[in-house]
Every structure is written in C-alpha cells, then in structure tokens.
Motif scaffolding. Structure first.
Motif, PDB file in Angstrom:
ATOM      1  N   LEU A   1      -1.194   6.992  -9.936  1.00 38.39           N
ATOM      2  CA  LEU A   1      -2.192   5.934  -9.829  1.00 38.39           C
ATOM      3  C   LEU A   1      -1.699   4.779  -8.964  1.00 38.39           C
ATOM      4  CD1 LEU A   1      -3.431   5.769 -13.536  1.00 38.39           C
ATOM      5  CD2 LEU A   1      -4.798   6.451 -11.554  1.00 38.39           C
ATOM      6  N   LEU A   2      -0.397   4.555  -8.921  1.00 34.58           N
ATOM      7  CA  LEU A   2       0.158   3.426  -8.179  1.00 34.58           C
ATOM      8  C   LEU A   2       0.465   3.764  -6.725  1.00 34.58           C
ATOM      9  CD1 LEU A   2       2.545   1.791 -10.798  1.00 34.58           C
ATOM     10  CD2 LEU A   2       0.445   0.840  -9.870  1.00 34.58           C
ATOM     11  N   GLU A   3       0.329   5.032  -6.350  1.00 36.07           N
ATOM     12  CA  GLU A   3       0.628   5.421  -4.982  1.00 36.07           C
ATOM     13  C   GLU A   3      -0.319   4.721  -4.003  1.00 36.07           C
ATOM     14  OE1 GLU A   3       1.128   9.434  -2.214  1.00 36.07           O
ATOM     15  OE2 GLU A   3       0.741   9.601  -4.372  1.00 36.07           O
ATOM     16  N   GLY A   4       0.253   3.949  -3.101  1.00 33.63           N
ATOM     17  CA  GLY A   4      -0.546   3.241  -2.106  1.00 33.63           C
ATOM     18  C   GLY A   4      -1.244   2.002  -2.613  1.00 33.63           C
ATOM     19  N   VAL A   5      -1.060   1.656  -3.887  1.00 33.76           N
ATOM     20  CA  VAL A   5      -1.752   0.501  -4.470  1.00 33.76           C
ATOM     21  C   VAL A   5      -1.089  -0.806  -4.044  1.00 33.76           C
ATOM     22  CG1 VAL A   5      -2.158  -0.737  -6.647  1.00 33.76           C
ATOM     23  CG2 VAL A   5      -2.773   1.677  -6.442  1.00 33.76           C
ATOM     24  N   GLU A   6      -1.898  -1.732  -3.573  1.00 33.38           N
ATOM     25  CA  GLU A   6      -1.415  -3.051  -3.177  1.00 33.38           C
ATOM     26  C   GLU A   6      -1.897  -4.151  -4.121  1.00 33.38           C
ATOM     27  OE1 GLU A   6      -2.729  -3.602   0.814  1.00 33.38           O
ATOM     28  OE2 GLU A   6      -1.532  -1.951   1.631  1.00 33.38           O
ATOM     29  N   VAL A   7      -3.018  -3.874  -4.805  1.00 35.03           N
ATOM     30  CA  VAL A   7      -3.634  -4.862  -5.690  1.00 35.03           C
ATOM     31  C   VAL A   7      -3.915  -4.215  -7.045  1.00 35.03           C
ATOM     32  CG1 VAL A   7      -5.720  -6.231  -6.111  1.00 35.03           C
ATOM     33  CG2 VAL A   7      -4.670  -6.220  -3.842  1.00 35.03           C
ATOM     34  N   ILE A   8      -3.607  -4.939  -8.112  1.00 42.42           N
ATOM     35  CA  ILE A   8      -3.903  -4.466  -9.467  1.00 42.42           C
ATOM     36  C   ILE A   8      -4.819  -5.488 -10.131  1.00 42.42           C
ATOM     37  CG2 ILE A   8      -2.932  -3.880 -11.719  1.00 42.42           C
ATOM     38  CD1 ILE A   8      -0.300  -3.218 -10.130  1.00 42.42           C
ATOM     39  N   VAL A   9      -5.939  -5.017 -10.658  1.00 43.78           N
ATOM     40  CA  VAL A   9      -6.911  -5.870 -11.348  1.00 43.78           C
ATOM     41  C   VAL A   9      -6.887  -5.504 -12.832  1.00 43.78           C
ATOM     42  CG1 VAL A   9      -9.322  -6.571 -11.528  1.00 43.78           C
ATOM     43  CG2 VAL A   9      -8.346  -6.015  -9.289  1.00 43.78           C
TER      44      VAL A   9
END
Length: 280
Positions: free
Chosen positions: A18-26
């Motif tokens: 789920l965190l692969e490539g993620v830049e923003v977490i809401v």
C-alpha cells in the motif's frame, strides 16, 4: 457489490504494498487514530455536560453568535426532518435570549443524537472543546501504535494530512493537546466537511488537488468502508483500520477491502522485528 467492484477495491495482496509510491497519507480520526470511545464518551460527553454553561458564559461573544447563526441556517435545511428543532431569531424582549439559548441547546442535542456530520455542529463543538483542552479537562487520545508510525512517515518526508468530519479546529486541538504533547509538527494540513462529505468521491478529488499530488500516490486510512469506496473511486489507495470498538465488517467487506489492525503493519520489517505481514 459486483465482482468488478470488489476486484477494483481490493488492490493490494500485502499491506506493505500500500505504501509503494505513496507520497501523501490522509488519516481519518475516529476509529482510526483515536478510539471511538474517546470521541463518543469524552468529547461528546464534555459538550453534553457543559453545553448550557458554555452558552450562558459566551452568548454575547461574536464567535458564539456566529455559531448560533450557522446552526439556525442548518435548521432551515433540516426543517422537514422528524424531530428537528428550529432556532428562532432573538427578539428585543429580556426573556428572548434564554428562550433562544434553550432552542440552541435542544437543537444541538438533537443533532448529536442523530450523529449529524454537519459543519455548523462540528464548528460549535470545536469551539467548546477548545475551552476543555485549554483548561486541561480534555486530553487528546491516540492508539499506542499511531505516533511511532507517524514519526517514521515524517522521517521519510511523507506528507500527512487529517480528514475528519470534525472541524479543522477540533482536529488541531486533539493533536495539539495529547498526553505526548503537541503533535502538530507532523501534519501538513487538515480537511473537514467544508471540502465535502467524506462519502463523496468529489471530496477526495478536491483533496488531491489541494495537496498537489496524483491520487494514485495518496493512501487514505479509515474505519468506514463507504469513505474508502469514495476515496478509491477518486484514485486513492485505501485500507480499512480494524480496531476494537469499531463497527464490525461484513464478510463481503472483509473480502473486498484492504485491512490493517495496527499502523505498525505499515512499517518496514526492519522497524518492527516481530511484525508479520498479513495477506488480505
């Protein structure tokens, strides 16, 4: 839910993916970062217990009158709902203020009993909670697994936002007055119902625009499947946070949504030696 809808929602076989490539977490708050019991019992309980006292002490203040006007405007939208309580305009008579205050009290109690997610109520509650936090009658509560993971994400320069039906002020109060002190430095921004309802795809599209990030690089964590569905429709990655005290998921929801039981599941293995990745 159709097979195609189920397939589209379940977009990861491993929670770390789920965190692969993620830049923003809401992040949602209630049931996600913070126990539902804190919101329902502590925060809502504070409003119920101190409502009349707060109105009497702050009635003449501009902020309070602005809140009352917003609540009055909301009653016009709610007039056809069963049990809705109207708030009359204040008249010159001496007795008018007390009668209007009573209507405000009854209106707020009705809105809370119906668990309405309207901006007017959330704004008023936020102003009441500010007094509670400042007087240390209320202290923000987090699940024990939340802060270490937020710190890790911040160290990786991921941007972290809050999106809650509670007002932005209420969000800042909660995270600004925890048993760990103020955590506001870890957050890049906050969103409430002013950007839109949490069950509408357009709200998440607006958030992506506000944070200037491709939706596919945003992860949204919530305990509500309807919110996750709307966020996914906007292109977000999503996961349901399963906590004690949250509404149980149906068998269909369990099959259809990514789930985590702790934020620590989103840490790399080397950061949590005893953690095992959970296949969904």
């Amino acid at each position: 839910m159709s097979d195609s809808e189920e397939k589209s929602l379940k977009h990861s076989s491993n929670v770390l993916d789920l965190l692969e490539g993620v830049e923003v977490i809401v992040l949602d708050i209630e049931g996600t970062t913070t126990p539902i019991s804190f919101v329902k019992d502590i925060l809502f309980g504070y409003v119920r217990e101190h409502l009349e006292e707060y109105l009497e002490e702050n009635w003449e203040k501009t902020e309070c009158q602005d809140d009352v006007k917003a609540l009055r405007d909301q009653t016009l939208l709610d007039k056809d709902l069963e049990g809705a309580v109207a708030i009359p305009e204040e008249a010159p008579e001496v007795s008018s203020s007390s009668s209007v205050r009573k209507a405000v009290v009854d209106n707020i109690r009705w809105l809370m009993a119906k668990d309405r997610k309207v901006t007017a109520l959330k704004q008023f509650q936020g102003h009441m909670w500010r007094s509670g936090y400042q007087e240390k009658k209320v202290v923000g509560e987090l699940f024990s697994d939340v802060l270490p993971v937020i710190k890790h994400w911040a160290s990786e320069e991921k941007k972290i936002y809050i999106y809650s039906s509670g007002s932005v002020e209420a969000q800042k109060l909660l995270f600004g007055h925890t048993e760990h002190g103020s955590l506001l430095k870890y957050f890049s921004g906050y969103f409430d119902t002013k950007i839109g309802a949490k069950v509408e795809k357009e709200s998440y599209q607006k958030i992506a625009e506000e944070v200037e990030c491709d939706p596919s690089k945003i992860l949204f964590l919530t305990d509500v499947t309807r919110e996750a569905t709307s966020a996914h429709q906007a292109g977000f990655k999503t996961a349901i946070v399963v906590r004690d005290g949250n509404a149980p998921l149906t068998e269909e929801e369990i099959k259809s949504f990514n789930q985590i039981k702790s934020f620590s599941e989103l840490l790399p293995e080397e950061n949590v030696p005893s953690k095992k990745s959970r296949k969904l």
